[in-house]
Design a protein around this motif. Structure first.
Motif, PDB file in Angstrom:
ATOM      1  N   TYR A  78       0.877  -1.168  -0.101  1.00 46.95           N
ATOM      2  CA  TYR A  78      -0.059  -0.222  -0.104  1.00 46.95           C
ATOM      3  C   TYR A  78       0.841   1.237   0.078  1.00 46.95           C
ATOM      4  O   TYR A  78       0.402   2.206  -0.386  1.00 46.95           O
ATOM      5  CB  TYR A  78      -0.952   0.186   1.096  1.00 46.95           C
ATOM      6  CG  TYR A  78      -1.698   1.167   1.281  1.00 46.95           C
ATOM      7  CD1 TYR A  78      -3.028   1.253   0.602  1.00 46.95           C
ATOM      8  CD2 TYR A  78      -1.365   2.214   2.110  1.00 46.95           C
ATOM      9  CE1 TYR A  78      -3.770   2.452   0.580  1.00 46.95           C
ATOM     10  CE2 TYR A  78      -2.155   3.411   2.256  1.00 46.95           C
ATOM     11  CZ  TYR A  78      -3.352   3.479   1.453  1.00 46.95           C
ATOM     12  OH  TYR A  78      -4.222   4.539   1.697  1.00 46.95           O
ATOM     13  N   THR A  81       1.078   4.023  -2.618  1.00 48.91           N
ATOM     14  CA  THR A  81       0.347   5.260  -2.945  1.00 48.91           C
ATOM     15  C   THR A  81       1.167   6.560  -2.452  1.00 48.91           C
ATOM     16  O   THR A  81       0.884   7.829  -3.010  1.00 48.91           O
ATOM     17  CB  THR A  81      -0.982   4.958  -2.050  1.00 48.91           C
ATOM     18  OG1 THR A  81      -0.762   4.845  -0.554  1.00 48.91           O
ATOM     19  CG2 THR A  81      -1.649   3.839  -2.443  1.00 48.91           C
ATOM     20  N   THR A 101      -6.003   4.938  -8.515  1.00 45.42           N
ATOM     21  CA  THR A 101      -6.956   4.526  -7.723  1.00 45.42           C
ATOM     22  C   THR A 101      -8.141   3.621  -8.313  1.00 45.42           C
ATOM     23  O   THR A 101      -8.896   3.395  -7.437  1.00 45.42           O
ATOM     24  CB  THR A 101      -7.489   5.904  -7.685  1.00 45.42           C
ATOM     25  OG1 THR A 101      -8.193   6.580  -8.815  1.00 45.42           O
ATOM     26  CG2 THR A 101      -7.018   7.067  -6.817  1.00 45.42           C
ATOM     27  N   GLN A 103      -9.599  -0.047  -9.769  1.00 44.73           N
ATOM     28  CA  GLN A 103      -9.883  -1.090  -8.979  1.00 44.73           C
ATOM     29  C   GLN A 103      -8.499  -2.016  -9.295  1.00 44.73           C
ATOM     30  O   GLN A 103      -8.207  -3.211  -8.741  1.00 44.73           O
ATOM     31  CB  GLN A 103     -10.971  -1.893  -9.505  1.00 44.73           C
ATOM     32  CG  GLN A 103     -12.327  -1.167  -8.695  1.00 44.73           C
ATOM     33  CD  GLN A 103     -12.599  -1.754  -7.413  1.00 44.73           C
ATOM     34  OE1 GLN A 103     -11.542  -1.725  -6.653  1.00 44.73           O
ATOM     35  NE2 GLN A 103     -13.625  -2.056  -7.118  1.00 44.73           N
ATOM     36  N   SER A 105      -5.401  -1.391  -9.901  1.00 45.93           N
ATOM     37  CA  SER A 105      -4.093  -0.758  -9.337  1.00 45.93           C
ATOM     38  C   SER A 105      -3.596  -1.868  -8.419  1.00 45.93           C
ATOM     39  O   SER A 105      -4.303  -2.883  -7.925  1.00 45.93           O
ATOM     40  CB  SER A 105      -4.350   0.385  -8.436  1.00 45.93           C
ATOM     41  OG  SER A 105      -5.058   0.094  -7.353  1.00 45.93           O
ATOM     42  N   LYS A 108      -4.770  -1.948  -4.622  1.00 45.48           N
ATOM     43  CA  LYS A 108      -6.059  -2.371  -4.792  1.00 45.48           C
ATOM     44  C   LYS A 108      -6.248  -3.878  -4.753  1.00 45.48           C
ATOM     45  O   LYS A 108      -6.954  -4.511  -3.849  1.00 45.48           O
ATOM     46  CB  LYS A 108      -6.993  -1.659  -5.645  1.00 45.48           C
ATOM     47  CG  LYS A 108      -8.508  -1.927  -5.466  1.00 45.48           C
ATOM     48  CD  LYS A 108      -9.001  -1.078  -4.322  1.00 45.48           C
ATOM     49  CE  LYS A 108     -10.383  -1.082  -4.012  1.00 45.48           C
ATOM     50  NZ  LYS A 108     -10.897  -0.418  -2.936  1.00 45.48           N
ATOM     51  N   SER A 111      -5.213  -5.293  -1.507  1.00 44.61           N
ATOM     52  CA  SER A 111      -6.263  -5.008  -0.546  1.00 44.61           C
ATOM     53  C   SER A 111      -7.312  -6.295  -0.885  1.00 44.61           C
ATOM     54  O   SER A 111      -7.799  -6.910   0.319  1.00 44.61           O
ATOM     55  CB  SER A 111      -6.833  -3.702  -0.676  1.00 44.61           C
ATOM     56  OG  SER A 111      -7.853  -3.671  -0.009  1.00 44.61           O
ATOM     57  N   ASN A 112      -7.756  -6.474  -1.973  1.00 44.13           N
ATOM     58  CA  ASN A 112      -8.967  -7.443  -2.364  1.00 44.13           C
ATOM     59  C   ASN A 112      -8.598  -8.761  -2.008  1.00 44.13           C
ATOM     60  O   ASN A 112      -9.193  -9.691  -1.399  1.00 44.13           O
ATOM     61  CB  ASN A 112      -9.361  -7.189  -3.649  1.00 44.13           C
ATOM     62  CG  ASN A 112     -10.036  -5.979  -4.216  1.00 44.13           C
ATOM     63  OD1 ASN A 112     -10.877  -5.464  -3.301  1.00 44.13           O
ATOM     64  ND2 ASN A 112      -9.742  -5.619  -5.214  1.00 44.13           N
TER      65      ASN A 112
END
Length: 206
Positions: A78, A81, A101, A103, A105, A108, A111-112
């Motif tokens: 992360y 960013t 930003t 989906q 990326s 991301k 994170s998912n």
């Protein structure tokens, strides 16, 4: 009147020069310290996640420890960013240059993946230390492993001294000319480009 206009123009030019110098000083300070740490954290997170995913796919099982590791490594990934924001704020890039930003990326996706792993485990564990993955669940991790392996190759190409243990955080000290190059921007863009070929859970788009 003309003299006043001339003085105003000179004052504006001086202000612009000072502003640019301030930004340059900020950039030089940041690239010497924070950039090292952020890039190293990203590389370490990618390498560690690749190892975790390898184990998950090999064992066809998911443990609570692995869920926690995926979450921890997402925190490292992360940090990219920070780099995107810096490129936009201080280097004149437009937010659409990276589309970080979206989906698709890298951060991301990480994170998912972390959220999906936690959901799989908590919904099936019943206090067990590990769960056996279904074929559909295993496909998600196989796709994620494929993407992380591609990311890992980029880490090796750009920053070969980053390793999973994080033994060499300030790797720029040993790379002549690195502080003058924009390799980190190309590295980020390549990560974004690679990730766009996959869906949210790492399965390559047809």
């Amino acid at each position: 009147m003309k003299r006043g206009i001339y003085i105003l123009i000179v004052a504006i030019l001086i202000s612009i020069t000072i502003y640019q110098q301030i930004n340059l000083n900020k950039y030089n300070h940041w690239i010497s310290d924070d950039l090292n740490d952020d890039l190293a954290a990203i590389g370490i997170g990618i390498n560690q996640n690749t190892e975790v995913l390898n184990d998950i796919v090999d064992q066809q099982q998911l443990t609570e420890t692995q869920v926690n590791e995926l979450e921890s490594n997402y925190g490292k990934i992360y940090r990219m960013t920070n780099l995107f924001e810096f490129a936009i704020r201080f280097m004149g890039f437009d937010s659409q240059d990276f589309n970080y930003t979206k989906q698709s990326s890298p951060w991301k996706f990480a994170s998912n993946l972390s959220d999906e792993a936690e959901y799989m485990f908590t919904s099936k564990s019943n206090s067990n230390e590990k769960i056996t993955l279904t074929e559909e669940e295993l496909t998600i991790f196989e796709g994620a492993l494929e993407l992380h392996t591609a990311w890992q190759e980029l880490v090796k190409d750009y920053y070969p001294k980053i390793n999973s243990e994080g033994a060499h955080m300030h790797f720029y000290d040993d790379h002549d000319g690195m502080k003058k190059d924009d390799d980190w921007i190309n590295f980020l863009q390549d990560l974004v480009d690679e990730t766009e070929e996959y869906n949210l859970f790492g399965v390559r788009s047809e």
